[in-house]
Design a protein around this motif. Structure first.
Motif, PDB file in Angstrom:
ATOM      1  N   TYR A  75     -33.209 -10.869  86.878  1.00  0.00           N
ATOM      2  CA  TYR A  75     -32.510 -11.880  86.086  1.00  0.00           C
ATOM      3  C   TYR A  75     -33.512 -12.868  85.504  1.00  0.00           C
ATOM      4  O   TYR A  75     -34.466 -13.255  86.166  1.00  0.00           O
ATOM      5  CB  TYR A  75     -31.488 -12.654  86.938  1.00  0.00           C
ATOM      6  CG  TYR A  75     -30.368 -11.794  87.444  1.00  0.00           C
ATOM      7  CD1 TYR A  75     -29.315 -11.438  86.606  1.00  0.00           C
ATOM      8  CD2 TYR A  75     -30.370 -11.313  88.736  1.00  0.00           C
ATOM      9  CE1 TYR A  75     -28.289 -10.638  87.059  1.00  0.00           C
ATOM     10  CE2 TYR A  75     -29.351 -10.506  89.201  1.00  0.00           C
ATOM     11  CZ  TYR A  75     -28.311 -10.165  88.363  1.00  0.00           C
ATOM     12  OH  TYR A  75     -27.300  -9.364  88.814  1.00  0.00           O
ATOM     13  N   GLU A  97     -20.504 -14.159  89.602  1.00  0.00           N
ATOM     14  CA  GLU A  97     -20.073 -13.786  90.947  1.00  0.00           C
ATOM     15  C   GLU A  97     -19.213 -14.903  91.512  1.00  0.00           C
ATOM     16  O   GLU A  97     -19.623 -16.060  91.563  1.00  0.00           O
ATOM     17  CB  GLU A  97     -21.274 -13.529  91.858  1.00  0.00           C
ATOM     18  CG  GLU A  97     -20.862 -12.971  93.196  1.00  0.00           C
ATOM     19  CD  GLU A  97     -22.023 -12.517  94.051  1.00  0.00           C
ATOM     20  OE1 GLU A  97     -21.854 -12.513  95.290  1.00  0.00           O
ATOM     21  OE2 GLU A  97     -23.085 -12.159  93.504  1.00  0.00           O
ATOM     22  N   VAL A 125     -23.238 -12.070  84.304  1.00  0.00           N
ATOM     23  CA  VAL A 125     -22.348 -11.645  85.368  1.00  0.00           C
ATOM     24  C   VAL A 125     -22.028 -12.909  86.170  1.00  0.00           C
ATOM     25  O   VAL A 125     -22.907 -13.724  86.432  1.00  0.00           O
ATOM     26  CB  VAL A 125     -22.953 -10.514  86.235  1.00  0.00           C
ATOM     27  CG1 VAL A 125     -24.175 -10.949  86.983  1.00  0.00           C
ATOM     28  CG2 VAL A 125     -21.924  -9.933  87.172  1.00  0.00           C
ATOM     29  N   ARG A 144     -27.167 -14.597  85.870  1.00  0.00           N
ATOM     30  CA  ARG A 144     -26.160 -14.447  86.928  1.00  0.00           C
ATOM     31  C   ARG A 144     -25.685 -15.829  87.330  1.00  0.00           C
ATOM     32  O   ARG A 144     -26.473 -16.705  87.643  1.00  0.00           O
ATOM     33  CB  ARG A 144     -26.721 -13.722  88.135  1.00  0.00           C
ATOM     34  CG  ARG A 144     -25.639 -13.450  89.167  1.00  0.00           C
ATOM     35  CD  ARG A 144     -26.101 -12.465  90.240  1.00  0.00           C
ATOM     36  NE  ARG A 144     -24.943 -11.948  90.927  1.00  0.00           N
ATOM     37  CZ  ARG A 144     -24.351 -10.789  90.668  1.00  0.00           C
ATOM     38  NH1 ARG A 144     -24.818 -10.018  89.718  1.00  0.00           N
ATOM     39  NH2 ARG A 144     -23.300 -10.401  91.348  1.00  0.00           N
ATOM     40  N   ASN A 186     -24.741  -5.515  89.293  1.00  0.00           N
ATOM     41  CA  ASN A 186     -24.998  -5.955  87.919  1.00  0.00           C
ATOM     42  C   ASN A 186     -24.683  -4.805  86.955  1.00  0.00           C
ATOM     43  O   ASN A 186     -25.568  -4.288  86.280  1.00  0.00           O
ATOM     44  CB  ASN A 186     -26.457  -6.413  87.776  1.00  0.00           C
ATOM     45  CG  ASN A 186     -26.754  -6.999  86.421  1.00  0.00           C
ATOM     46  OD1 ASN A 186     -25.870  -7.223  85.605  1.00  0.00           O
ATOM     47  ND2 ASN A 186     -28.028  -7.253  86.165  1.00  0.00           N
TER      48      ASN A 186
END
Length: 150
Positions: free
Chosen positions: A103, A35, A33, A89, A82
């Motif tokens: 994570y 961000e 993911v 991440r 998530n």
């Protein structure tokens, strides 16, 4: 405990570095993911990841569709969720790291050409050292990464 990697971008911009790191993440069988600090920047990265190289395909999507988000190997978001059960991440474009739980790896990328981003990275470095294995990598002029701390 998460492995936290700080990448200090000097020679190459985020658009050159992020796709390579995401490719390596997927090669390891991990989901990611990413961000991003703003919706506009997430839109720009989304478009870039589709076209960054003629001979590559990086499967990814934008967060916003609960059913589709769960299936994405790489998901771009502007919040701390998530939805694709990522194990890695990425924080880019001044997105601020929060909780590292759940994570295996946290990757924080910041531009050495932006004094505010460098100052924010220092704050994040101090905050993320507690309970995590933290390393700091800086680009040489050639683009090669050199471990400077950790």
């Amino acid at each position: 405990m998460a492995e936290v990697l700080f990448y200090h971008l000097e020679a190459k911009p985020l658009e050159a570095v992020l796709p390579q790191l995401l490719e390596k993440t997927l090669e390891r069988g991990w989901r990611a993911v990413v961000e991003v600090g703003s919706t506009e920047r997430a839109d720009a990265l989304d478009a870039h990841l589709w076209t960054y190289r003629d001979d590559a395909f990086l499967p990814h999507g934008r967060a916003g569709d609960d059913e589709a988000d769960a299936r994405q190997p790489v998901l771009l978001t502007t919040d701390g969720a998530n939805p694709n059960a990522a194990t890695v991440r990425f924080f880019v474009d001044r997105a601020v790291p929060g909780e590292t739980g759940g994570y295996e790896r946290i990757v924080y990328l910041f531009s050495g050409h932006d004094p505010d981003a460098v100052a924010e990275a220092r704050i994040a470095w101090k905050a993320l050292q507690a309970g995590n294995a933290v390393t700091y990598w800086q680009q040489e002029p050639s683009g090669r990464w050199v471990k400077k701390a950790g």
